[in-house]
Write a protein that holds these residues in place. Structure first.
Motif, PDB file in Angstrom:
ATOM      1  N   THR A  68       0.839  -1.199   0.000  1.00 14.27           N
ATOM      2  CA  THR A  68       0.000   0.000   0.000  1.00 14.27           C
ATOM      3  C   THR A  68       0.875   1.250   0.000  1.00 14.27           C
ATOM      4  O   THR A  68       2.022   1.221   0.462  1.00 14.27           O
ATOM      5  N   LYS A  70       0.824   5.760   0.463  1.00 15.34           N
ATOM      6  CA  LYS A  70       0.108   6.873   1.080  1.00 15.34           C
ATOM      7  C   LYS A  70       0.678   8.184   0.553  1.00 15.34           C
ATOM      8  O   LYS A  70       1.862   8.274   0.208  1.00 15.34           O
ATOM      9  N   GLU A 286      -4.767   7.321   2.179  1.00 13.92           N
ATOM     10  CA  GLU A 286      -4.919   7.150   0.728  1.00 13.92           C
ATOM     11  C   GLU A 286      -6.155   7.849   0.187  1.00 13.92           C
ATOM     12  O   GLU A 286      -6.149   8.445  -0.885  1.00 13.92           O
ATOM     13  N   TYR A 314      -0.830   1.733  -7.298  1.00 11.57           N
ATOM     14  CA  TYR A 314      -0.519   2.195  -5.943  1.00 11.57           C
ATOM     15  C   TYR A 314      -1.729   2.160  -5.005  1.00 11.57           C
ATOM     16  O   TYR A 314      -1.601   2.456  -3.825  1.00 11.57           O
ATOM     17  N   GLY A 315      -2.891   1.817  -5.526  1.00  6.43           N
ATOM     18  CA  GLY A 315      -4.047   1.657  -4.654  1.00  6.43           C
ATOM     19  C   GLY A 315      -4.848   2.917  -4.383  1.00  6.43           C
ATOM     20  O   GLY A 315      -5.654   2.933  -3.450  1.00  6.43           O
TER      21      GLY A 315
END
Length: 331
Positions: A68, A70, A286, A314-315
């Motif tokens: 993950t 951020k 995120e 990158y989510g």
């Protein structure tokens, strides 16, 4: 030789500067307005990767996309902004107000009070002259309410090939009420010419009220002098000349460096236009990233495809569904 016309001082200061302040505390001041929609941060391709490409959790072996990411923004020290006038303008107005207040004898008419006002004015002049011997504990990040502004592409996106990252301001961790009152958190930029206005005027009045209290209690020392200048800088950092009004800018103001709440808060450093720039990291979840506008340029289509793929990998699921291209024509 600098042939620019000098800024005219206002001779009739508003009554709230020259009148006796009511002893207001910051907790009694109305909470400033908060942004109601998406705020856009303009940046270069390198800046985009630096903000969104921060690993929060490393991927597990054999499990693609299990990691993950951020967003992490850099709040640059106010003394190191690309245009240092963005801090100096507000401080100059405050200094002029202090000088005028002393000359009109509307402050406490005692030797101690006059000396303290003179010291504060001299310290502010040191900041203006770049002779202040320490960092001002104030760091800022700039945002715009507009997602496709030609002036912003030119100023922050290298003219062509830049990106505007859309942020949800409610996802920033600084409290929306208590901690913002002192000039921190999101502050709507005040556009002025040559007068104290808006929250800058309010900050000036608060300073005068506190200075009177410090002097009368005998606590107007060097510590209170520098603390006053630091706190005034929080408000001065959200003041710009009226000629930039079309930017409709907001600033996220952080308290900077030193010790806060008993914990050390040392700066990080990066290379900027001014050379070595101290900054603070502002980490976000995120879901704070809600969209991307791809700036004008000869490779806009390629950038559009790339940023969509990056957001998915990158989510950044919310932002991945809101990627669009600038309508500003490329020349």
């Amino acid at each position: 030789m600098d042939h620019r016309p000098t800024r005219q001082r206002r001779t009739n200061r508003p009554a709230s500067v020259t009148s006796e302040p009511a002893g207001q505390s910051e907790s009694e001041i109305a909470v400033p307005e908060f942004p109601t929609g998406t705020l856009w941060h303009y940046t270069t391709p390198a800046g985009l990767l630096g903000i969104l490409g921060n690993v929060d959790k490393k991927p597990e072996d054999g499990k693609p996309r299990s990691g993950t990411y951020k967003p992490v923004l850099h709040a640059s020290a106010a003394q190191f902004l690309n245009d240092r006038r963005e801090l100096i303008l507000g401080l100059e107005l405050i200094k002029d107000g202090l000088v005028e207040l002393g000359s009109r004898k509307t402050f406490d008419d005692t030797p101690e009070a006059k000396a303290f006002l003179q010291k504060v004015a001299r310290t502010i002049q040191q900041v203006i002259d770049q002779k202040y011997p320490r960092l001002i504990h104030c760091s800022t990040i700039s945002f715009s309410t507009g997602e496709d502004s030609l002036s912003q592409w030119r100023a922050y996106g290298q003219g062509t090939g830049g990106f505007a990252i859309g942020f949800d301001p409610t996802k920033f961790l600084r409290d929306r009420t208590v901690e913002r009152i002192g000039g921190l958190g999101f502050q709507k930029v005040t556009y002025v010419r040559d007068t104290l206005e808006g929250r800058l005027l309010q900050a000036f009045d608060l300073f005068i009220a506190q200075a009177r209290a410090d002097i009368r209690s005998g606590s107007a020392n060097e510590y209170s002098l520098h603390k006053a200048v630091q706190r005034l800088a929080f408000h001065a950092a959200s003041v710009k000349h009226a000629g930039f009004r079309e930017e409709d800018e907001w600033r996220f103001v952080e308290p900077g460096f030193g010790h806060q709440r008993g914990e050390p808060n040392d700066p990080e450093f990066k290379v900027g236009a001014a050379g070595l720039v101290p900054y603070r990291e502002v980490s976000l979840p995120e879901e704070a990233v809600v969209g991307i506008c791809v700036g004008p340029g000869p490779y806009q289509y390629e950038n559009y495809l790339s940023v969509q793929a990056m957001l998915k990998q990158y989510g950044y699921s919310i932002a991945a569904g809101n990627v669009h291209c600038s309508d500003t024509p490329f020349r």
